[in-house]
Design a protein around this motif. Structure first.
Motif, PDB file in Angstrom:
ATOM      1  N   VAL A 180       2.146  -5.206   2.993  1.00  0.00           N
ATOM      2  CA  VAL A 180       1.029  -5.009   4.260  1.00  0.00           C
ATOM      3  C   VAL A 180       0.581  -6.688   4.379  1.00  0.00           C
ATOM      4  O   VAL A 180       0.873  -7.692   3.479  1.00  0.00           O
ATOM      5  CB  VAL A 180      -0.697  -4.881   2.861  1.00  0.00           C
ATOM      6  CG1 VAL A 180      -2.324  -5.815   3.735  1.00  0.00           C
ATOM      7  CG2 VAL A 180      -0.611  -3.750   2.318  1.00  0.00           C
ATOM      8  N   ALA A 238      -2.282 -10.504   4.882  1.00  0.00           N
ATOM      9  CA  ALA A 238      -3.316 -10.211   3.525  1.00  0.00           C
ATOM     10  C   ALA A 238      -3.685 -11.714   2.816  1.00  0.00           C
ATOM     11  O   ALA A 238      -2.503 -12.046   2.735  1.00  0.00           O
ATOM     12  CB  ALA A 238      -2.675  -9.314   2.419  1.00  0.00           C
ATOM     13  N   ASP A 241       0.607  -1.269  -0.116  1.00  0.00           N
ATOM     14  CA  ASP A 241       0.288   0.530   0.173  1.00  0.00           C
ATOM     15  C   ASP A 241       0.873   1.506   0.211  1.00  0.00           C
ATOM     16  O   ASP A 241       1.157   1.460   1.337  1.00  0.00           O
ATOM     17  CB  ASP A 241      -0.859  -0.015   1.391  1.00  0.00           C
ATOM     18  CG  ASP A 241      -1.519   0.768   1.289  1.00  0.00           C
ATOM     19  OD1 ASP A 241      -2.215   2.162   0.058  1.00  0.00           O
ATOM     20  OD2 ASP A 241      -2.220   1.465   2.669  1.00  0.00           O
ATOM     21  N   THR A 250      -9.454  -4.245   6.596  1.00  0.00           N
ATOM     22  CA  THR A 250      -8.895  -2.618   5.779  1.00  0.00           C
ATOM     23  C   THR A 250      -8.706  -2.209   5.017  1.00  0.00           C
ATOM     24  O   THR A 250      -9.011  -0.856   4.246  1.00  0.00           O
ATOM     25  CB  THR A 250      -8.496  -1.489   7.085  1.00  0.00           C
ATOM     26  OG1 THR A 250      -7.521  -2.159   6.923  1.00  0.00           O
ATOM     27  CG2 THR A 250      -8.972  -2.238   8.673  1.00  0.00           C
ATOM     28  N   TYR A 251      -8.835  -3.183   3.717  1.00  0.00           N
ATOM     29  CA  TYR A 251      -8.526  -2.771   2.740  1.00  0.00           C
ATOM     30  C   TYR A 251      -9.482  -3.211   1.650  1.00  0.00           C
ATOM     31  O   TYR A 251     -10.870  -4.839   2.035  1.00  0.00           O
ATOM     32  CB  TYR A 251      -7.132  -3.815   1.777  1.00  0.00           C
ATOM     33  CG  TYR A 251      -6.190  -2.871   2.549  1.00  0.00           C
ATOM     34  CD1 TYR A 251      -5.966  -1.517   2.000  1.00  0.00           C
ATOM     35  CD2 TYR A 251      -5.618  -3.184   3.712  1.00  0.00           C
ATOM     36  CE1 TYR A 251      -4.272  -0.949   2.159  1.00  0.00           C
ATOM     37  CE2 TYR A 251      -4.092  -3.045   4.115  1.00  0.00           C
ATOM     38  CZ  TYR A 251      -3.808  -1.320   3.625  1.00  0.00           C
ATOM     39  OH  TYR A 251      -2.808  -0.953   4.420  1.00  0.00           O
ATOM     40  N   ARG A 252     -10.059  -2.905   0.740  1.00  0.00           N
ATOM     41  CA  ARG A 252     -11.030  -3.970  -0.796  1.00  0.00           C
ATOM     42  C   ARG A 252     -10.048  -5.157  -0.972  1.00  0.00           C
ATOM     43  O   ARG A 252      -8.847  -4.919  -1.376  1.00  0.00           O
ATOM     44  CB  ARG A 252     -10.661  -2.344  -1.670  1.00  0.00           C
ATOM     45  CG  ARG A 252     -11.886  -1.253  -1.064  1.00  0.00           C
ATOM     46  CD  ARG A 252     -12.109  -0.465  -2.349  1.00  0.00           C
ATOM     47  NE  ARG A 252     -12.849  -0.093  -2.852  1.00  0.00           N
ATOM     48  CZ  ARG A 252     -14.296   0.990  -3.368  1.00  0.00           C
ATOM     49  NH1 ARG A 252     -12.666   1.620  -4.801  1.00  0.00           N
ATOM     50  NH2 ARG A 252     -14.997   0.645  -4.302  1.00  0.00           N
TER      51      ARG A 252
END
Length: 70
Positions: free
Chosen positions: A20, A23, A15, A60-62
């Motif tokens: 990240v 994930a 990001d 918290t991420y798309r």
């Protein structure tokens, strides 16, 4: 001639250039979580070949799905 026995797909999740960790990366039924460096490696059987969708999800991420040629 060589024989393909497996494929290794390595994905780096970032990001704005920052890793990240944690994930989830999924491709062709295989799943792995990224480590502290944001990298996940998945080993796929040789029978899995061609263009496959790679999905990445993280809190918290798309969600993101991109196609890769295995």
């Amino acid at each position: 001639k060589g024989v393909v026995t497996k494929h290794v797909v390595t994905v780096k999740v970032t990001d704005a250039g920052d890793a990240v960790p944690g994930a989830t990366v999924a491709v062709a039924g295989a799943k792995a979580k990224t480590g502290a460096s944001g990298v996940a490696s998945l080993t796929l059987p040789a029978a899995v070949a061609g263009v496959k969708p790679v999905s990445v999800t993280a809190p918290t991420y798309r969600p993101l799905t991109v196609n890769v040629n295995v």
